[in-house]
Motif scaffolding. Sequence first.
Motif, PDB file in Angstrom:
ATOM      1  N   TRP A 297       0.837  -1.216   0.000  1.00  0.00           N
ATOM      2  CA  TRP A 297       0.000   0.000   0.000  1.00  0.00           C
ATOM      3  C   TRP A 297       0.870   1.262   0.000  1.00  0.00           C
ATOM      4  N   LEU A 298       1.971   1.239   0.793  1.00  0.00           N
ATOM      5  CA  LEU A 298       2.843   2.423   0.848  1.00  0.00           C
ATOM      6  C   LEU A 298       3.444   2.741  -0.515  1.00  0.00           C
ATOM      7  N   ALA A 303       1.842   6.242  -1.907  1.00  0.00           N
ATOM      8  CA  ALA A 303       2.725   7.192  -2.608  1.00  0.00           C
ATOM      9  C   ALA A 303       1.909   8.273  -3.316  1.00  0.00           C
ATOM     10  N   GLN A 304       0.765   7.866  -3.917  1.00  0.00           N
ATOM     11  CA  GLN A 304      -0.091   8.860  -4.589  1.00  0.00           C
ATOM     12  C   GLN A 304      -0.638   9.873  -3.587  1.00  0.00           C
ATOM     13  N   ILE A 305      -1.056   9.371  -2.411  1.00  0.00           N
ATOM     14  CA  ILE A 305      -1.585  10.281  -1.386  1.00  0.00           C
ATOM     15  C   ILE A 305      -0.490  11.227  -0.914  1.00  0.00           C
ATOM     16  N   THR A 306       0.708  10.663  -0.692  1.00  0.00           N
ATOM     17  CA  THR A 306       1.831  11.501  -0.240  1.00  0.00           C
ATOM     18  C   THR A 306       2.155  12.585  -1.268  1.00  0.00           C
ATOM     19  N   GLN A 307       2.144  12.200  -2.564  1.00  0.00           N
ATOM     20  CA  GLN A 307       2.444  13.168  -3.618  1.00  0.00           C
ATOM     21  C   GLN A 307       1.380  14.265  -3.677  1.00  0.00           C
ATOM     22  N   ALA A 308       0.098  13.856  -3.595  1.00  0.00           N
ATOM     23  CA  ALA A 308      -0.982  14.848  -3.674  1.00  0.00           C
ATOM     24  C   ALA A 308      -0.934  15.800  -2.488  1.00  0.00           C
ATOM     25  N   LEU A 309      -0.706  15.244  -1.276  1.00  0.00           N
ATOM     26  CA  LEU A 309      -0.622  16.117  -0.101  1.00  0.00           C
ATOM     27  C   LEU A 309       0.620  17.003  -0.170  1.00  0.00           C
ATOM     28  N   GLY A 310       1.702  16.499  -0.795  1.00  0.00           N
ATOM     29  CA  GLY A 310       2.888  17.326  -0.955  1.00  0.00           C
ATOM     30  C   GLY A 310       2.622  18.526  -1.853  1.00  0.00           C
ATOM     31  N   VAL A 311       1.881  18.296  -2.941  1.00  0.00           N
ATOM     32  CA  VAL A 311       1.515  19.424  -3.820  1.00  0.00           C
ATOM     33  C   VAL A 311       0.628  20.403  -3.070  1.00  0.00           C
ATOM     34  N   LEU A 312      -0.323  19.855  -2.275  1.00  0.00           N
ATOM     35  CA  LEU A 312      -1.232  20.725  -1.527  1.00  0.00           C
ATOM     36  C   LEU A 312      -0.483  21.513  -0.456  1.00  0.00           C
ATOM     37  N   ARG A 313       0.638  20.952   0.064  1.00  0.00           N
ATOM     38  CA  ARG A 313       1.379  21.645   1.112  1.00  0.00           C
ATOM     39  C   ARG A 313       1.967  22.966   0.612  1.00  0.00           C
ATOM     40  N   GLU A 314       2.121  23.108  -0.703  1.00  0.00           N
ATOM     41  CA  GLU A 314       2.588  24.385  -1.250  1.00  0.00           C
ATOM     42  C   GLU A 314       1.582  25.498  -0.986  1.00  0.00           C
ATOM     43  N   PHE A 315       0.293  25.125  -0.885  1.00  0.00           N
ATOM     44  CA  PHE A 315      -0.752  26.114  -0.618  1.00  0.00           C
ATOM     45  C   PHE A 315      -1.163  26.102   0.859  1.00  0.00           C
ATOM     46  N   ASP A 496      -8.759   4.456  -0.580  1.00  0.00           N
ATOM     47  CA  ASP A 496      -7.405   3.917  -0.415  1.00  0.00           C
ATOM     48  C   ASP A 496      -6.799   4.376   0.910  1.00  0.00           C
ATOM     49  N   ALA A 497      -7.070   5.619   1.328  1.00  0.00           N
ATOM     50  CA  ALA A 497      -6.559   6.103   2.608  1.00  0.00           C
ATOM     51  C   ALA A 497      -7.150   5.302   3.762  1.00  0.00           C
ATOM     52  N   ALA A 498      -8.466   5.002   3.651  1.00  0.00           N
ATOM     53  CA  ALA A 498      -9.096   4.189   4.695  1.00  0.00           C
ATOM     54  C   ALA A 498      -8.467   2.794   4.749  1.00  0.00           C
ATOM     55  N   ASP A 499      -8.187   2.216   3.542  1.00  0.00           N
ATOM     56  CA  ASP A 499      -7.548   0.895   3.520  1.00  0.00           C
ATOM     57  C   ASP A 499      -6.158   0.956   4.158  1.00  0.00           C
ATOM     58  N   GLY A 500      -5.376   2.000   3.860  1.00  0.00           N
ATOM     59  CA  GLY A 500      -4.039   2.126   4.436  1.00  0.00           C
ATOM     60  C   GLY A 500      -4.084   2.274   5.952  1.00  0.00           C
ATOM     61  N   GLN A 501      -5.025   3.110   6.425  1.00  0.00           N
ATOM     62  CA  GLN A 501      -5.146   3.274   7.870  1.00  0.00           C
ATOM     63  C   GLN A 501      -5.583   1.970   8.529  1.00  0.00           C
ATOM     64  N   SER A 502      -6.499   1.230   7.861  1.00  0.00           N
ATOM     65  CA  SER A 502      -6.933  -0.053   8.410  1.00  0.00           C
ATOM     66  C   SER A 502      -5.769  -1.046   8.487  1.00  0.00           C
ATOM     67  N   LEU A 503      -4.949  -1.091   7.405  1.00  0.00           N
ATOM     68  CA  LEU A 503      -3.784  -1.976   7.422  1.00  0.00           C
ATOM     69  C   LEU A 503      -2.812  -1.595   8.539  1.00  0.00           C
ATOM     70  N   PHE A 504      -2.621  -0.289   8.744  1.00  0.00           N
ATOM     71  CA  PHE A 504      -1.714   0.154   9.806  1.00  0.00           C
ATOM     72  C   PHE A 504      -2.229  -0.280  11.177  1.00  0.00           C
ATOM     73  N   VAL A 505      -3.566  -0.104  11.386  1.00  0.00           N
ATOM     74  CA  VAL A 505      -4.151  -0.491  12.670  1.00  0.00           C
ATOM     75  C   VAL A 505      -4.049  -2.000  12.877  1.00  0.00           C
ATOM     76  N   ARG A 506      -4.329  -2.768  11.777  1.00  0.00           N
ATOM     77  CA  ARG A 506      -4.227  -4.224  11.898  1.00  0.00           C
ATOM     78  C   ARG A 506      -2.787  -4.658  12.203  1.00  0.00           C
ATOM     79  N   LEU A 507      -1.826  -4.017  11.524  1.00  0.00           N
ATOM     80  CA  LEU A 507      -0.428  -4.357  11.768  1.00  0.00           C
ATOM     81  C   LEU A 507      -0.030  -4.031  13.207  1.00  0.00           C
ATOM     82  N   ASP A 508      -0.470  -2.876  13.699  1.00  0.00           N
ATOM     83  CA  ASP A 508      -0.151  -2.500  15.071  1.00  0.00           C
ATOM     84  C   ASP A 508      -0.800  -3.467  16.061  1.00  0.00           C
TER      85      ASP A 508
END
Length: 812
Positions: A297-298, A303-315, A496-508
């Motif tokens: 997922w990472l 990676a797509q979420i990180t890239q999109a949030l990185g572009v948004l961080r400019e604003f 996809d963000a919900a799936d990533g957070q769910s995977l993180f919680v399950r892994l933890d």
Amino acid sequence: MKPRLKSLSVQNFRSMRGSVVIPLDAQVVLVHGTNGMGKTSVMSAIELGLTGSIAHLEDQSKYHDFLTHIDTAGGSIQLAVEGMNGRSTGAGQVTFAPGSFDATPALNAADAGFFAERCYLPQAVLGRLLDIYDQKKTTNSRLTEFVKELLRLDALDALVDGLDHAFNVTRIRKLAPVYKQLEEARDLLDQQLDRERSSVETARQATTQRISRLNELLAVLDPTAVPVGAGFDVAALQARVGDRDRDQAELASVTQQGSEVSSLLSRLEQTSAGSPDAEIAALERDAATIGSEYETWLNGPGAQITQALGVLREFHSELSPVDGASVEDQVSDALRWCVVEVDRWQRLLDQHGTASQQLTAARTTIQRATTRIGEINQALEAGAKDARTLAAALAGIAPHVEADMCPVCNRDYAELDNGSLTAHIAATIANLTSEAGRLQALSTERASESERLTTARRDEATAERLVLQPEALVDLRRRQSAIASIRSRLEPLQEDAADGQSLFVRLDGARRSLAATRRAGLQSASLLPEINDAVERATGQPTTNFSSLREALEAATGALSGRLRAVQATLSSRVSVETELDQYAREAQLLSDRVARAIELERRVATVKGAFSSIGEVRERAKTIATAATHVRSGIVRDVFSGSLNKVWRDLFVRLAPNEQFVPQFRLPDQGDGKVEAVLETFHRSGQSSGPPGAMLSQGNLNTAALTLFLALNLSVPSQLPWLVLDDPVQSMDDVHIAQFAALLRTFSKGLGKQVVIAVHERALFEYLTLELSPAFAGDSLITVEISRNFAGDAVADPHFYAFEDDKAVAA
């Protein structure tokens, strides 16, 4: 990277006074304005910035002296271009003033010539092309007159043109407006009939489903009951529904027992003994599996979420880095921020628009109040001064007058032979009193106008503070468009963000469980007495009849679940039967009403279609005559040659004018002396050549022929520049031509990758092209610019940015 026009800045150029910034960084740019607002000036400014000259005015050697707006000292043009790869300076600059002209074009000489000949079609050049094709309605060109006189095509042309309405329904509608009304009535009846038939079918299916549902409910209550059909006795069926209190009591008991068994099973699982090593190994495998999924997922959506949030961080500088434990909340917060920012910037734009209107109104009030105060001041200056005081003085003198002797100058007023002195003084006092009243009224009005002027100036100052500068307005809309684009990228990634957070919680959780298992041993407790009691009450058997306590509890759970489902089904059926009976009665009546309406609509539709059948027979006879005349005319004209230009010209013209029977083309006839002269003719779609375009094509199709010739020339040579600049090319075109022209522009911009800049005059056409050329995929873009003037007469450019957004309704 393909060459791309970025932006245009114009100051005091031709009909445009003041400074205007026009963004061009889009695949399609639409420019709109009424006559005299500066559309052609914008197009000419682009040509000057790219080539340093205006090609169609080169024969007028002094046109440089008239580029500066009247009553201004000078002006300038700045055009930004990117992606030229060293072929130009990347920017065009032009400065001009009366008697001076200095240009640094963005293109070199070769590219400038290509742009002027193949990429830019001014309105004036389009007019000269139409002159070649004989666009005048009163007289024909010499070439056309010669061909018609030689081949005697006048009668055939008149016959074909007279019957041409039969080939096109649009022309029939214009010729006979009642035909369009009949079409609308037919379409309306067809739509009503389709809807009514669908309603009848829906109502019939609803009654059938209602009876089926009733039989299912009755079967649950009484398996031996005979199924009911249409027309059953509703009252008798209602009597078969029994009391629900007993079932409700049983439901409560079964539910309580099920809860007890579930609790015992959970406690048994928590205290069950087993091999710690085996359990630890299983937990380690689970943790490794979940970790692998999280790594995948990472590298993908993460990676797509990180890239999109990185572009948004400019604003949004306060946006925190991506955290797997809260990535879903971060995406949601980012989307909410995008919505809030877009709405905030929209409010600023709305505030700018309102302030602009208020500024215009305030300046109008200031002008009117100032003018009125000047008029009142002139009237006050012309009036008598101290009229009231003088009247009072004369009134004090009047009692001292004896006969006609003036007490002031001691003269005899009778010498003037103008009545008595007393009457003269009385008339003078009356006039002075009236003048004093008029001056008092003017003074009151002047005070009122002064107050209006003060209020209007205060409103003007307030509105000026809220009006945005052109650069700030363009930047605000550009940021709004960018944030909207980022928002469209983030919205599909929410899941996809919900799936990533769910995977993180399950892994933890897996890691925590593994650690807890390693730290603590298995605890056990004796639950046998409670389990024996619960199993025996649920199944009627002791736990010794089962191989294990778990199997006994699972059997008890299954038995209780079956009893629970049975009780719930019975209760649900008893409650639903009465509701279903009432609904069945209403649906049966609705079905009867809809069947009656459908029969009436079918009768009316049959009548209208009979009328259309008669009209079709008349049209077919007219088509037969027109086709015969066309074949005769086509047989007179010589065969034509076909080349790459003719092929492209034909394809483009047919696309813009699909209903036109005659297509223009070039012909190279041999004059017999070895000389070859290129002439124009039209080519009938049946395969026969015909007369010149001026004789065979309508006014709209003549414009279409000129426009498609330019486009064919653009496509027939290797493309050096991916630009297409058109100045109001839509002239005398009907709706069909305009629709096809919009489709052709879509092909140029989205299929061939050309950057299209087009100026239009009509508001309806501007809005239609805005809709047709709107972004259709990610990366596509559209900018619309409206040219107008403000209260002071300065040119104003109002751009709007359109970015691609997924249609969630269609996607769902």
